[in-house]
Design an enzyme around this catalytic site. Structure first.
Site, mmCIF file in Angstrom:
data_model
loop_
_atom_site.group_PDB
_atom_site.id
_atom_site.type_symbol
_atom_site.label_atom_id
_atom_site.label_comp_id
_atom_site.label_asym_id
_atom_site.label_seq_id
_atom_site.Cartn_x
_atom_site.Cartn_y
_atom_site.Cartn_z
ATOM 1 N N HIS A 277 26.059 -6.513 42.228
ATOM 2 C CA HIS A 277 24.710 -6.401 42.800
ATOM 3 C C HIS A 277 23.717 -5.939 41.728
ATOM 4 O O HIS A 277 22.695 -6.583 41.481
ATOM 5 C CB HIS A 277 24.741 -5.420 43.968
ATOM 6 C CG HIS A 277 23.407 -5.208 44.614
ATOM 7 N ND1 HIS A 277 23.027 -5.862 45.757
ATOM 8 C CD2 HIS A 277 22.356 -4.428 44.282
ATOM 9 C CE1 HIS A 277 21.797 -5.499 46.098
ATOM 10 N NE2 HIS A 277 21.371 -4.618 45.209
ATOM 11 N N GLU A 278 24.045 -4.819 41.092
ATOM 12 C CA GLU A 278 23.141 -4.294 40.055
ATOM 13 C C GLU A 278 23.091 -5.255 38.869
ATOM 14 O O GLU A 278 22.040 -5.415 38.240
ATOM 15 C CB GLU A 278 23.567 -2.899 39.626
ATOM 16 C CG GLU A 278 23.618 -1.870 40.757
ATOM 17 C CD GLU A 278 22.332 -1.785 41.587
ATOM 18 O OE1 GLU A 278 21.240 -2.016 41.027
ATOM 19 O OE2 GLU A 278 22.428 -1.509 42.802
ATOM 20 N N HIS A 281 20.345 -7.751 39.470
ATOM 21 C CA HIS A 281 19.041 -7.214 39.058
ATOM 22 C C HIS A 281 18.901 -7.256 37.533
ATOM 23 O O HIS A 281 17.851 -7.588 36.994
ATOM 24 C CB HIS A 281 18.914 -5.743 39.486
ATOM 25 C CG HIS A 281 18.669 -5.531 40.946
ATOM 26 N ND1 HIS A 281 17.573 -6.032 41.592
ATOM 27 C CD2 HIS A 281 19.363 -4.829 41.884
ATOM 28 C CE1 HIS A 281 17.597 -5.656 42.873
ATOM 29 N NE2 HIS A 281 18.683 -4.929 43.073
ATOM 30 N N GLU A 307 15.479 -8.406 44.610
ATOM 31 C CA GLU A 307 16.632 -8.334 45.509
ATOM 32 C C GLU A 307 17.267 -9.705 45.715
ATOM 33 O O GLU A 307 18.462 -9.804 45.960
ATOM 34 C CB GLU A 307 16.229 -7.736 46.848
ATOM 35 C CG GLU A 307 16.203 -6.212 46.858
ATOM 36 C CD GLU A 307 17.528 -5.572 46.467
ATOM 37 O OE1 GLU A 307 18.589 -6.068 46.880
ATOM 38 O OE2 GLU A 307 17.495 -4.573 45.724
#
Lengths: 512, 512
Positions: A277-278, A281, A307
């Site tokens: 997820h990170e 980004h 996001e």
């Protein structure tokens, strides 16, 4: 997206002067972000108070710079000419974003900014303790203070219909509470429908390969690093650490973009999916054109678009069978014992268990947006209605019962679970914006690569990253979300893509 | 030292205004120190250039604040009154130190400060590569640039007799190259004499217990943490990391003071004694009175006095038999196999091997000052004489042959071994000042506690820390070195104490 030079018109002295202004502001903001990263990953507790003072000083200084009368004059003079064809889209975006920050900042007096920063640090430190001790009462007065400050901010910024609109617009320009509600409605409906259909089917996903065994934390870290490298995250411009709540931060995109995750010894997806997820980004910020460095344009277009990339990499790619067919060697290298008898398909399936759960960050794709819609509604209430802070835990719990059919066993697993409110309101809807955009972008990507699944399953990930870099990442904040989504996908934001994605994917997984 | 309130006269508005000025400067400087700490312990290489810009922006900003005309006016007005008895020693020191920084800063234009900061970052990054590749030629142009900048700095600041005086005075107020030479002479003589006597005796120290075996790095780290705790370093206000060159840094003394060390798997003292050295710096800063926080007074009095505390804790205490008699349990806990047959006495003796060696940071107490005197003489030459940068390695090597009887096998182990010159000159003499002061303070401590060795051997260390806090640490920079040493020991700085300490300690160890 048409090929285009992503740079400023450096032959124009006024643009250069504006660049010098914003470079100083961005340098200072980057060092403030570094101090925040340090606070969340390394700083000793004894430094809380002195760090609060330092951050307040820095905020005040940035505020001074963002509101200097010379900057106001320069913006005015550029606004008269920047629409002309000799200026670039980057010039126009620089003027637009600097104007936006200027207007926001001039409406907030420096003293208020300082007080808010002290309140934020105080609220953060208290939240850490309150969550550890399951004591909402400890956090309540800090939250009350945050609500008061956020209302004052909204009143000073101004809004179309309701107070909350001001904060929503700050994160996703152009959106109001009413527009968001309309866009989220089909998402809420499909989420509730799919959850019920899955529950009624009685079918289950076997999670035993990723849960309930011991996964050595050092080995988990190694797997996260390998998975991040596989998706194209560049460790020569980044680092992975541990923090209570995973996050990505940049101290000068695209050259220094760092991520955190957190590990649970008996549950592999906590650390791994947090890292992906990170990582999503982070590859976005690492992909910004270097010509935009040290400007506010060297970032994701909005929180929602940001996001969309974390959700694309974590969920759409990172929970797909095709991706793990291509990368399962990494998992087996790190955990040979646990996975020698497990196939990539079984592993990928185990990452897609759907369940009504209490914790947002552990939620699956089907229920995730319900967690967000609850927070969206609570923020709307805190901003627009006269709710008492004391009543918030019961409001939270009632909504969980309504939407997900479960009630939190504690405030630590309920209203105290997220760090976000220590910084204010308006961010949470970004997650569902992200899901909306990501499904739409994914649809376009698949059209560009009809052999998408075969490539991924063959171990190639770079074609995805390259396409995203070229069509989205390089542009930073140059285009605002509706224009950007139109440019990338040929269509305005449309919730139907997410509805279709969720329906198709989970009908298949759960054999509905 | 007489009991005295260590605080500012906060009932005086001019003092409060001055405090607000310096608090902002100190807050910014603390965040710059944090960025430097990050650069040396964590930052990815790809961020070098953008971080250089950020640091330059920050330096420029601090410079602006330190040279603001309002600050100049405020200082003038306070200088007229601050000698009066209603003001405290802290007030007077605040005015004195702020004036000093103001005068230094107004003499350096902002553009020069920015260029120097960019040159420093560039030199640091090049030094890392040059040392790794044993390539002085790579570093030479950067060092040349540093020399030019340091000469310009000295010329702008002004000096009594020679250029180098300006830089010495910046670190140890009141001292000139001539005064330093006179003070160092007896130290040089005793060092050379003792080295020769030890070599001629043919006696050896058995180092096999601490060298040539495998000491697991994680266990070494654990031992360093335990040893730091034993000496009273407060981890609730600090952290231990790894860096290429050990250092201590503060982001708001006494509340956030962090240290680094580096480990060598087959040589235990590298990590351990590095940690005790930096721990000495750190307990000094952690012991500053909290009333001085966010002011320039919340620091060590001078670099020399700072070094007196790192050397006191590392050498005088940390290499004494009495200390290890009291703390040997820690060593055995971490390395039971290596030390089950070894006594505390043997361990302490192994930490006191005297040898003519190439590397300053590995040098023993007898030869250490010779390494410093070489650097002192080279800095003096670079500042005061027309030496070519190309000739520096051979000058370095010739001096090692003269003073220590050995010649470096490579520039990496010679002139490239220290990071210090990337920041400029004038710091190195501080180490020998530190040794001078530490021996003198130790003498006073022993008079205050006639049972000093028995207490240490019994495991008590807190009496040393408490005495130092009360008599030295709490005062921060309030008193300048000569006055401070007079207050703490009842006598001006006197090299005889170091001469006696070295002669007695090593005559005993080497049975001379």
């Amino acid at each position: 997206m048409a090929e285009q030079k992503i740079d400023f018109t450096r032959s124009d002295d006024r643009i250069n002067t504006l660049l010098e202004y914003v470079q100083e502001i961005v340098d200072l903001s980057s060092l403030a972000a570094l101090a925040d990263w340090d606070q969340q990953t390394a700083m000793p507790d004894g430094a809380n108070e002195v760090r609060g003072h330092q951050m307040a000083t820095m905020s005040g200084l940035v505020h001074d710079r963002q509101t200097s009368p010379q900057l106001g004059e320069l913006l005015k003079s550029l606004e008269d000419v920047v629409h002309q064809p000799q200026y670039s889209d980057a010039d126009r975006a620089l003027v637009r974003d600097t104007r936006r920050a200027y207007d926001f900042a001039v409406k907030l007096p420096r003293e208020l900014v300082k007080e808010m920063e002290i309140a934020r640090v105080d609220a953060f430190n208290t939240w850490v303790k309150a969550r550890a001790n399951n004591d909402f009462g400890l956090f309540a007065p800090k939250l009350k203070k945050i609500i008061e400050f956020q209302r004052e901010v909204a009143d000073r910024w101004g809004y179309k219909e309701t107070r909350y609109d001001a904060l929503l617009d700050a994160y996703e320009p152009g959106f109001t509470a009413a527009k968001v509600s309309a866009l989220f409605e089909p998402v809420r409906d499909v989420s509730k429908t799919m959850l019920k259909r899955i529950q009624q089917s009685g079918n289950k996903v076997d999670m035993s390969s990723v849960s309930g065994q011991r996964f050595d934390v050092e080995k988990q870290k190694e797997l996260c690093i390998k998975a991040l490298k596989a998706m194209g995250y560049d460790f020569n411009r980044g680092e992975l650490r541990v923090s209570a709540h995973p996050f990505t931060t940049s101290f000068g995109s695209p050259f220094d973009v760092r991520v955190t995750t957190r590990y649970q010894e008996d549950y592999l997806p906590m650390g791994l999916m947090g890292a992906l997820h990170e990582g999503g980004h982070a590859v976005y910020e690492q992909g910004v054109a270097p010509t935009l460095v040290r400007t506010p344009l060297a970032s994701g277009a909005t929180m929602g678009v940001h996001e969309s990339q974390s959700r694309l990499w974590e969920n759409i790619i990172g929970r797909s069978t095709a991706f793990w067919k291509g990368q399962f060697g990494l998992v087996r290298e790190c955990f040979p014992e646990q996975f020698q008898q497990v196939s990539a398909e079984t592993f990928a399936r185990a990452l897609n268990n759907v369940e009504a759960s209490l914790i947002r960050v552990e939620a699956d794709e089907v229920t995730y947006n319900l967690h967000i819609i609850i927070r969206f509604e609570m923020e709307r209430a805190m901003m627009n209605e006269d709710v008492s802070v004391e009543s918030l835990p019961s409001m939270w719990n009632a909504k969980y019962q309504d939407y997900l059919g479960i009630t939190p066993d504690s405030d630590a697993n309920g209203i105290l679970q997220d760090v976000h409110w220590t910084s204010g309101f308006g961010y949470f809807p970004s997650y569902t914006f992200g899901n909306l955009y990501s499904a739409q972008i994914y649809n376009t990507l698949r059209k560009a690569y009809p052999d998408f699944d075969e490539r991924l399953a063959g171990g190639d990930v770079s074609f995805v990253l390259n396409w995203l870099r070229e069509n989205l990442y390089a542009y930073g904040t140059i285009y605002q979300p509706e224009e950007l989504i139109q440019r990338v996908t040929g269509e305005a934001p449309n919730p139907q893509y997410l509805v279709d994605y969720l329906t198709n994917k989970f009908s298949q997984i759960y054999n509905l």
